[in-house]
Every structure is written in C-alpha cells, then in structure tokens.
Design a protein around this motif. Structure first.
Motif, mmCIF file in Angstrom:
data_model
loop_
_atom_site.group_PDB
_atom_site.id
_atom_site.type_symbol
_atom_site.label_atom_id
_atom_site.label_comp_id
_atom_site.label_asym_id
_atom_site.label_seq_id
_atom_site.Cartn_x
_atom_site.Cartn_y
_atom_site.Cartn_z
ATOM 1 N N ASP A 46 18.012 3.340 2.673
ATOM 2 C CA ASP A 46 18.610 2.761 3.719
ATOM 3 C C ASP A 46 18.245 2.663 5.653
ATOM 4 O OD1 ASP A 46 21.264 2.829 3.017
ATOM 5 O OD2 ASP A 46 21.701 4.023 3.898
ATOM 6 N N ALA A 47 17.184 3.723 5.795
ATOM 7 C CA ALA A 47 16.727 3.682 6.619
ATOM 8 C C ALA A 47 14.862 4.239 6.180
ATOM 9 C CB ALA A 47 16.651 3.538 7.559
ATOM 10 N N PRO A 48 14.004 3.645 6.795
ATOM 11 C CA PRO A 48 14.003 2.230 8.471
ATOM 12 C C PRO A 48 13.510 0.659 7.473
ATOM 13 C CG PRO A 48 12.340 4.061 7.635
ATOM 14 C CD PRO A 48 12.764 5.047 7.221
ATOM 15 N N ASP A 49 13.979 0.264 8.611
ATOM 16 C CA ASP A 49 13.847 -1.089 7.577
ATOM 17 C C ASP A 49 12.442 -1.666 7.488
ATOM 18 O OD1 ASP A 49 16.081 -1.881 7.642
ATOM 19 O OD2 ASP A 49 15.831 -3.284 9.951
ATOM 20 N N GLY A 50 11.979 -2.292 6.371
ATOM 21 C CA GLY A 50 10.799 -2.080 6.169
ATOM 22 C C GLY A 50 10.163 -1.353 4.957
ATOM 23 N N LEU A 51 10.398 0.051 4.882
ATOM 24 C CA LEU A 51 9.963 1.059 3.830
ATOM 25 C C LEU A 51 9.720 -0.001 2.290
ATOM 26 C CD1 LEU A 51 9.578 4.012 3.592
ATOM 27 C CD2 LEU A 51 11.437 4.205 2.475
ATOM 28 N N ARG A 52 11.039 -0.243 1.652
ATOM 29 C CA ARG A 52 11.194 -1.325 0.600
ATOM 30 C C ARG A 52 9.568 -1.330 0.411
ATOM 31 N NH1 ARG A 52 14.605 -3.156 -3.158
ATOM 32 N NH2 ARG A 52 13.215 -4.963 -4.424
ATOM 33 N N GLU A 53 9.374 -2.882 0.934
ATOM 34 C CA GLU A 53 8.026 -3.541 1.514
ATOM 35 C C GLU A 53 6.839 -3.598 1.936
ATOM 36 O OE1 GLU A 53 10.877 -4.505 3.510
ATOM 37 O OE2 GLU A 53 11.830 -5.399 2.463
ATOM 38 N N THR A 54 7.324 -2.315 2.531
ATOM 39 C CA THR A 54 5.729 -1.661 2.559
ATOM 40 C C THR A 54 5.143 -0.526 1.402
ATOM 41 O OG1 THR A 54 6.444 -1.208 4.514
ATOM 42 C CG2 THR A 54 4.031 0.081 4.770
ATOM 43 N N VAL A 55 6.207 0.072 0.938
ATOM 44 C CA VAL A 55 6.152 0.539 -0.522
ATOM 45 C C VAL A 55 5.643 0.188 -1.677
ATOM 46 C CG1 VAL A 55 6.961 2.178 -2.124
ATOM 47 C CG2 VAL A 55 7.447 2.428 -0.199
ATOM 48 N N LEU A 56 6.016 -1.319 -1.901
ATOM 49 C CA LEU A 56 6.145 -2.240 -2.713
ATOM 50 C C LEU A 56 4.488 -2.361 -3.048
ATOM 51 C CD1 LEU A 56 9.505 -3.774 -3.510
ATOM 52 C CD2 LEU A 56 8.749 -1.771 -4.727
ATOM 53 N N ALA A 57 4.069 -3.117 -1.151
ATOM 54 C CA ALA A 57 2.681 -3.736 -0.975
ATOM 55 C C ALA A 57 1.911 -2.413 -1.594
ATOM 56 C CB ALA A 57 2.908 -3.882 0.274
ATOM 57 N N TYR A 58 2.110 -1.135 -0.501
ATOM 58 C CA TYR A 58 0.618 -0.382 -1.001
ATOM 59 C C TYR A 58 0.870 -0.197 -2.864
ATOM 60 C CZ TYR A 58 -1.459 4.309 -0.328
ATOM 61 O OH TYR A 58 -1.925 5.169 -1.002
ATOM 62 N N LEU A 59 1.787 0.482 -3.621
ATOM 63 C CA LEU A 59 2.000 0.504 -4.731
ATOM 64 C C LEU A 59 1.411 -0.493 -5.778
ATOM 65 C CD1 LEU A 59 5.285 1.473 -6.657
ATOM 66 C CD2 LEU A 59 3.259 2.629 -7.045
ATOM 67 N N GLU A 60 1.345 -1.650 -5.156
ATOM 68 C CA GLU A 60 -0.174 -2.411 -6.063
ATOM 69 C C GLU A 60 -1.165 -2.277 -5.134
ATOM 70 O OE1 GLU A 60 2.203 -6.494 -5.765
ATOM 71 O OE2 GLU A 60 0.031 -7.903 -5.891
ATOM 72 N N ALA A 61 -1.235 -2.331 -3.914
ATOM 73 C CA ALA A 61 -2.903 -2.199 -3.901
ATOM 74 C C ALA A 61 -3.649 -0.750 -4.255
ATOM 75 C CB ALA A 61 -2.918 -2.228 -1.818
ATOM 76 N N ALA A 62 -2.907 -0.146 -4.404
ATOM 77 C CA ALA A 62 -3.028 1.435 -4.983
ATOM 78 C C ALA A 62 -3.053 1.210 -5.944
ATOM 79 C CB ALA A 62 -2.701 2.158 -4.223
ATOM 80 N N ALA A 63 -2.172 0.807 -7.280
ATOM 81 C CA ALA A 63 -2.658 0.928 -8.688
ATOM 82 C C ALA A 63 -4.417 -0.429 -8.331
ATOM 83 C CB ALA A 63 -1.488 -0.257 -8.847
ATOM 84 N N ALA A 64 -4.015 -1.339 -7.764
ATOM 85 C CA ALA A 64 -5.549 -2.331 -8.375
ATOM 86 C C ALA A 64 -6.589 -1.266 -8.155
ATOM 87 C CB ALA A 64 -5.288 -3.110 -6.973
ATOM 88 N N VAL A 65 -6.544 -0.296 -7.005
ATOM 89 C CA VAL A 65 -7.444 0.668 -6.789
ATOM 90 C C VAL A 65 -7.573 1.712 -7.851
ATOM 91 C CG1 VAL A 65 -7.979 2.408 -4.878
ATOM 92 C CG2 VAL A 65 -7.550 0.597 -4.077
ATOM 93 N N CYS A 66 -6.834 1.524 -8.054
ATOM 94 C CA CYS A 66 -6.955 2.885 -9.459
ATOM 95 C C CYS A 66 -7.800 2.107 -10.810
ATOM 96 C CB CYS A 66 -6.210 3.440 -10.259
ATOM 97 S SG CYS A 66 -5.304 4.464 -7.954
ATOM 98 N N ALA A 67 -7.447 0.670 -11.325
ATOM 99 C CA ALA A 67 -8.064 -0.211 -12.091
ATOM 100 C C ALA A 67 -9.841 0.333 -12.207
ATOM 101 C CB ALA A 67 -7.168 -1.022 -12.184
ATOM 102 N N ILE A 68 -9.824 -0.091 -10.695
ATOM 103 C CA ILE A 68 -11.145 -0.093 -10.338
ATOM 104 C C ILE A 68 -11.774 1.196 -10.769
ATOM 105 C CG2 ILE A 68 -13.146 -0.403 -8.723
ATOM 106 C CD1 ILE A 68 -10.992 -2.485 -7.205
ATOM 107 N N VAL A 69 -11.400 1.941 -10.636
ATOM 108 C CA VAL A 69 -12.149 3.397 -10.194
ATOM 109 C C VAL A 69 -11.916 3.793 -11.806
ATOM 110 C CG1 VAL A 69 -11.991 5.402 -10.250
ATOM 111 C CG2 VAL A 69 -11.376 4.689 -8.605
#
Ligand SMILES: O=C(O)CCC(=O)C(=O)O
Ligand SMILES: [Fe+2]
Length: 334
Positions: free
Chosen positions: A131-154
């Motif tokens: 439930d808290a903190p606000d913004g955790l969901r959006e931040t995790v999803l954005a991080y996941l997408e960006a970090a997966a892109a790094v893995c694809a490059i590696v």
C-alpha cells in the motif's frame, strides 16, 4: 584483495549496436575475459538513468522502515503460485540456512486473466504491491523495463563473445524472458546467533543477473583465486552469469558462487537483483560446437550438475525455488 579484480565494462558500443569497430571489439573481448575468468563484471554506459535507480532505492528504504504489520499485509503466502510478496528477515533459506535479509519478491506484471496465470503457471502472475509508499509500483515497473533492456544488451555481448550471432540467446530463450525481481534489505540490526550470512554461498539459476547494490558493500565472489570483494562502484551494476549460461556453454563460462556478509554498517543495505532468465517453457540446450565440460558436481556449492538435467527451464527453477521457502513451496508449487 585488489579492488579492481572485477572488470568494469562500458556497454556504450553494444548499446549503440555499432558496426564492428575497435570499441565494440574491446567490449566483447572484455566480456569474454570476465566470463572465462569468473563470470562477474560491472557495467557502465548502461543507459539506465541514475535518477530511476535512486528513486527506487529511496522508496525501498521507506517501505522497509515501516512496522512489521504494514510490511506483512502482502506476505508471500498470499502470493500463491505467482510467488510474489514480502518475506521477513530469516524467512528465506540458502542451502537450508536462513539468510539475514528481508525483501519483496516481484516480477513481470501479468494480469490475473492472462492465459498463463489462469492456467496456474508457477512464478507468473500479478505482483502483490504494498500500500505504501506511493509511487513504488510505477517505479518498480519502470526500473524493470529499463534493467531488462540492459540485460538484453549484455546478452548480445555475451553471444558475440562466443562467436555467435548477437541475437542467439534472444531468438532461442528471451523473446519473452522470465523476469524475477527482488528488492532486498539487509537489516543493520544484529542477526540471531545461528545466522551467519546476509546471503549464503550460491549461484544464480538463470542466464544473467543485474544487481544494484547501495554503497554499504558486503558482496563477495568465489573466483578461482579465492573469495574477492565486489565493492559498490557508483553508477554501475554488477552483472553475473547464471547456471543456464554455464550449461549452454558446457562450463566454458561458469556461474560463479557468491555470498553477502552480514550487514554491520549500522545502516540498512538495499540491493535489487534482476534475474533475466530463459522463458519458462524453453529447453536450455548446449551451444553446438563447444567441447563438453568437466563434471563439476563434486565442487559445486549445491552438489548438482547444471549439465545433466533434462526438461524446461521452468522444471529446473521450480526444483530450486521450492527449497528457498520450503513450506510455502510445498504448499503452492505442486
Ligand atoms: O544482494 C546482493 O548483493 C546479492 C543477492 C544475490 O546474490 C541474489 O539474490 O542472488
Ligand atoms: Fe545471487
């Protein structure tokens, strides 16, 4: 223990998908050296914005600073087969012994009506968002997408380092990778006497792990020369190979054991590993043309051979994850 034992590899030429040139060749050669030597390296030039990582670090600290009742509102036991939610310090086992860390298990967000979720596919499903903190969901999803892109490059770099087409792994295993994500807190409060490690010695199961660690330190890697520190290097991520790359390369590239010391810094240690793994239904096969590996079962941390199992990646993984939370595994993963 020289600090520069683990190399720092600049991903810029791989990210730009540069035509063959000296920078690209150097990056690929550096990856090969690191994978042959121990399978651990740092990456820079990864393109993942520091602001996103530090936002997730801050939100994670806010989450863990809450009282137990608040954190336990979405426990892993409520995540069922999706294998998501919160677990308390001492709840997760490595080699049968409790680790001194608490955390959130997360992964690719799939809706409850997704066909794989409706079919009860283990490790697939919706996340159990706090439930808290606000913004955790959006931040995790954005991080996941960006970090997966790094893995694809590696992974493209790893393919090139084996003289394979850059998209070798993508074509066979990671068009829809299995993404397992954790946010860990290694509490600064003392561990019970029986608990010796933040995380006990282990290898990771899949293809590649991309790890953010805060500035506390404590990660150690078992190289052929013994245990070395993998200290925090600002702006970088630690990248390490999992069992499936060991298997696919017939042991040429090893999935290297690592562990995390108890946190005695006086401040919580936050880390987030992203496990970038083959599709759950893919069958990991050795790469054609590589020589067979020596059987390393006797010297491996878990006494198991990554070369001898048959079946899908999902089969391999379920056998492993069931041991990490044995009671929950017995209840929900059958
Ligand atoms: O938290 C860390 O620094 C490492 C965690 C780790 O090795 C793992 O979760 O597999
Ligand atoms: Fe690990």
């Amino acid at each position: 223990m020289p600090i520069d034992r683990l190399p720092i590899i600049d991903l810029t030429p791989l990210r730009e998908q540069a035509v063959d040139g000296p920078d690209l060749r150097r990056a690929v050669q550096d990856i090969r050296q690191a994978c042959l030597a121990h399978g651990f390296f740092y990456v820079t030039g990864h393109g993942l914005p520091d602001a996103l990582t530090s936002r997730l670090d801050t939100l994670s600290r806010t989450f863990f600073a809450q009282p137990d009742e608040a954190k336990l509102r979405r426990p892993m036991s409520a995540g069922g087969r999706a294998w998501r939610g919160y677990f308390r310090a001492g709840g997760e086992l490595t080699s049968g012994r409790p680790d001194w860390k608490e955390g959130l298990y997360l992964g690719t967000e799939l809706p409850a009506d997704h066909p794989l979720v409706r079919a009860g596919t283990p490790l697939h499903g919706p996340n159990l968002w706090p439930d808290a903190p606000d913004g955790l969901r959006e931040t995790v999803l954005a991080y996941l997408e960006a970090a997966a892109a790094v893995c694809a490059i590696v992974l493209r770099g790893i393919a090139l380092s084996l003289d394979l087409p850059a998209d070798y792994f993508e074509q066979r295993y990671t068009r829809e990778p299995l993404l397992l994500f954790r946010i860990f807190n290694y509490p600064s409060r003392p561990a019970p006497e029986a608990v010796a490690w933040g995380v006990g010695e282990h290898t990771d199961y899949g293809l590649l792990t991309l790890l953010y660690q805060d500035d506390t330190g404590g990660l150690e890697v078992h190289t052929p020369d013994g245990w070395v520190d993998a200290p925090p290097v600002p702006g970088t991520f630690v990248c390490n190979l999992g069992d499936m790359l060991d298997r696919m390369t017939r042991g040429l590239y090893r999935s290297t054991p690592h562990r995390v010391r108890l946190n005695v810094s006086g401040r919580d240690r936050i880390s987030f590993p992203l496990f970038y793994d083959p599709n759950f239904f893919a069958t990991p096969a050795p790469i054609e043309g590589l020589d067979a590996a020596a059987d390393d079962r006797a010297t491996r941390w878990d006494g198991a051979s990554v070369h001898e199992f048959s079946g899908t990646y999902g089969d391999y993984l379920l056998r492993k994850v069931g041991k990490v939370f044995p009671e929950l595994g017995a209840a929900v993963l059958r």
